[in-house]
Design an enzyme around this catalytic site. Sequence first.
Site, PDB file in Angstrom:
ATOM      1  N   ASP A  35      -7.820 -12.482  -2.281  1.00  0.00           N
ATOM      2  CA  ASP A  35      -8.155 -13.625  -3.125  1.00  0.00           C
ATOM      3  C   ASP A  35      -8.654 -14.774  -2.255  1.00  0.00           C
ATOM      4  O   ASP A  35      -8.000 -15.125  -1.260  1.00  0.00           O
ATOM      5  CB  ASP A  35      -6.917 -14.098  -3.890  1.00  0.00           C
ATOM      6  CG  ASP A  35      -6.466 -13.090  -4.928  1.00  0.00           C
ATOM      7  OD1 ASP A  35      -6.988 -13.135  -6.043  1.00  0.00           O
ATOM      8  OD2 ASP A  35      -5.587 -12.271  -4.617  1.00  0.00           O
ATOM      9  N   HIS A  45      -0.517 -15.014   9.063  1.00  0.00           N
ATOM     10  CA  HIS A  45       0.087 -13.964   8.241  1.00  0.00           C
ATOM     11  C   HIS A  45       1.446 -13.594   8.842  1.00  0.00           C
ATOM     12  O   HIS A  45       1.879 -14.186   9.830  1.00  0.00           O
ATOM     13  CB  HIS A  45      -0.842 -12.752   8.152  1.00  0.00           C
ATOM     14  CG  HIS A  45      -0.819 -12.066   6.813  1.00  0.00           C
ATOM     15  ND1 HIS A  45       0.314 -11.475   6.305  1.00  0.00           N
ATOM     16  CD2 HIS A  45      -1.781 -11.901   5.879  1.00  0.00           C
ATOM     17  CE1 HIS A  45       0.049 -10.965   5.116  1.00  0.00           C
ATOM     18  NE2 HIS A  45      -1.211 -11.212   4.831  1.00  0.00           N
ATOM     19  N   HIS A  70       0.812  -1.219   0.000  1.00  0.00           N
ATOM     20  CA  HIS A  70       0.000   0.000   0.000  1.00  0.00           C
ATOM     21  C   HIS A  70       0.847   1.271   0.000  1.00  0.00           C
ATOM     22  O   HIS A  70       0.393   2.318   0.453  1.00  0.00           O
ATOM     23  CB  HIS A  70      -0.962  -0.013   1.196  1.00  0.00           C
ATOM     24  CG  HIS A  70      -2.069  -1.002   1.034  1.00  0.00           C
ATOM     25  ND1 HIS A  70      -3.341  -0.650   0.673  1.00  0.00           N
ATOM     26  CD2 HIS A  70      -2.080  -2.348   1.162  1.00  0.00           C
ATOM     27  CE1 HIS A  70      -4.102  -1.733   0.593  1.00  0.00           C
ATOM     28  NE2 HIS A  70      -3.355  -2.771   0.903  1.00  0.00           N
TER      29      HIS A  70
END
Length: 396
Positions: free
Chosen positions: A347, A104, A17
């Site tokens: 996704d 993550h 980002h």
Amino acid sequence: MSSFGQIFRVTTFGESHCKAVGCIVEGCPPGMQLTETDIQPQLTRRRPGQSNLTTPRDEKDQVVIQSGTEFGITLGTPIGMFVPNQDHRPKDYTETDFYPRPSHADWTYLRKYGVKASSGGGRSSARETIGRVAAGAIAEKYLREAYGVEIVAFVSSVGRVEMPFIEQMRTGNPDPGFLDWLNQVSREQVDADTVRCPDANVSEAMRDEIIRAKDASDSIGGTVTCVIRRVPIGLGEPCFDKLEAKLAHAMLSIPATKGFEIGSGFPGTTMNGSVHNDPFVMRTRPDGTTSLGTSTNYSGGIQGGISNGENIYFRVAFKPPATISQAQTTSKYDGEGGTLSARGRHDPCVVPRATPIVEAMAALVVMDAVLIQNSRAMAGSLLPANPEKNPLMYGQ
């Protein structure tokens, strides 16, 4: 680190980002025609928002070459490429200020560096792979023009839905027709379906698996199989830089990967040597030359860590994407229990978009190996000719 390769060396930069992502490519031979139109097709295949099977993040991923070419010709100097981030939403990730997302990299990055990107996973995001794909497109163009190398990856399984060759290999009854099929499969066939599986008999079931996971605010994994055709014989560096070791390194560096197998892979461990061995036969190569080849290819095109001229084929396992919209019971950074409901656009299954990434990393490995081997051959060619044939050659 953020660099890959020895002679053909790629360094990627950027976070998910931030303002932009991209790469610097060193070692590209001079004199090759190269413009953005050579690179954009692979980035377009990788981009988000392609279908209802992928994240809705709408990025065009338009690449700009900033250096290393003039009048559309490579100069031999570093090639800089830049792709702006346009549809980034850092505010979608404020919950990660309190919770490390399960499976993550939030927690490991914070412990390693003492700081982490506040949104989108930073460098652990698959958006980092834009630089790899751009660099891979350059490597692939050179390999195609110089050697006729062809690289095709496709989705071979989603969840428990898999192409038949996987089950056949697993049960010890490999179909020789699959190896023949690998000679023919094309990217056009792969891209004919949004799942990127060229087998119409199973692609619909794969699509259903992905949609089921998406509708449940969940995710699912899968595998990508890749074939590299017309690879020059003799690539690979014993002992630690065997060609399959470099391929494994490359593939397992892709985000969300959890497994790699080449040729017969793990199912090959169930075969006897009398079945698994690849007998040699004389054959005509695509360039018209005649040389030894193998009647089977359980080795996956590599023997002793060195390419043998047969198709190189391998399979890469991708785990279910870690970020899901389902509420998950977990802990905050301070250990206090709680519930995380992640936002953002993700996704439900990464394998349809992973195919060009696998192709790119394969191209980077082969390109670097070609340049290393050519440097060795050139150095040897400068020595005085030996008037007597080396008695150690060809078993004489």
